[in-house]
Design a protein around this motif. Structure first.
Motif, short mmCIF file in Angstrom:
data_model
loop_
_atom_site.label_atom_id
_atom_site.label_comp_id
_atom_site.label_asym_id
_atom_site.label_seq_id
_atom_site.Cartn_x
_atom_site.Cartn_y
_atom_site.Cartn_z
N TRP A 38 0.83 -1.19 0.00
CA TRP A 38 0.00 0.00 0.00
C TRP A 38 0.88 1.26 0.00
O TRP A 38 0.66 2.18 -0.79
N THR A 97 -19.08 -3.06 -1.01
CA THR A 97 -18.78 -3.07 -2.44
C THR A 97 -19.46 -1.92 -3.17
O THR A 97 -18.83 -1.16 -3.91
N TRP A 101 -16.19 0.67 -1.84
CA TRP A 101 -15.19 0.29 -2.83
C TRP A 101 -15.38 1.05 -4.14
O TRP A 101 -14.43 1.54 -4.73
N TYR A 105 -12.79 3.46 -5.92
CA TYR A 105 -12.39 3.12 -7.28
C TYR A 105 -12.51 4.33 -8.21
O TYR A 105 -11.58 4.65 -8.95
N SER A 115 -3.84 0.13 -9.80
CA SER A 115 -4.99 -0.74 -9.53
C SER A 115 -4.81 -1.56 -8.26
O SER A 115 -5.79 -1.91 -7.60
N SER A 116 -3.58 -1.83 -7.88
CA SER A 116 -3.34 -2.58 -6.64
C SER A 116 -3.91 -1.82 -5.44
O SER A 116 -4.44 -2.44 -4.51
N HIS A 118 -6.47 0.27 -5.52
CA HIS A 118 -7.93 0.17 -5.61
C HIS A 118 -8.39 -1.06 -4.84
O HIS A 118 -9.36 -1.00 -4.08
N PHE A 119 -7.70 -2.17 -5.07
CA PHE A 119 -8.08 -3.43 -4.43
C PHE A 119 -7.76 -3.43 -2.93
O PHE A 119 -8.58 -3.85 -2.13
N LEU A 123 -11.14 -3.40 -0.85
CA LEU A 123 -11.45 -4.66 -0.17
C LEU A 123 -11.35 -4.53 1.35
O LEU A 123 -12.04 -5.25 2.07
#
Length: 140
Positions: A38, A97, A101, A105, A115-116, A118-119, A123
């Motif tokens: 992160w 979600t 999330w 996003y 994008s890592s 974002h997840f 999540l």
């Protein structure tokens, strides 16, 4: 607007769910879990003393934000008359979600975050809302 719903909320459950949300972040963002990835994705050097500047304020504001989230989840729990842990899991999955999330996003798309991240961030909120909503439903 009828505010009587707030008298139906289990405030002890809200406090416990808020603490759980906060503590989930302590685990999620630990260096051995997602913390290092992160920080790298955000361009933060965890060994730099300046990176820790303002962390206390950030944690207090996060805790307050988690309290707002868990209070909002609690309103949904009461309105939907949810009383089972599994119902909380479903509610947390939907709100985590659909709201948290996806909001992260969209914001990260325009700030061009990897994008890592974002997840990792998205999540986290899904997992924490599942835990929080599970607590809120179980303690009803």
């Amino acid at each position: 607007m009828d505010l009587s719903i707030f008298s139906q909320i289990n405030w002890i459950a809200v406090v416990v769910a808020t603490l759980a949300y906060f503590l989930a972040g302590e685990i999620w963002y630990h260096k051995k879990v997602f913390g290092t990835k992160w920080a790298q994705s955000h361009g933060i050097d965890l060994d730099d003393p300046e990176a820790k500047r303002g962390m206390g304020t950030g944690m207090v504001m996060s805790f307050i934000s988690f309290a707002v989230i868990t209070t909002t989840l609690s309103v949904l729990v009461v309105k939907l008359n949810l009383t089972l842990f599994v119902s909380g899991v479903k509610l947390g999955l939907i709100t985590g979600t659909g709201f948290s999330w996806m909001t992260i996003y969209i914001a990260y798309l325009y700030s061009r975050k990897p994008s890592s991240v974002h997840f990792i961030d998205g999540l986290y909120h899904v997992a924490a809302q599942i835990i929080a909503a599970g607590i809120l439903c179980s303690w009803r």
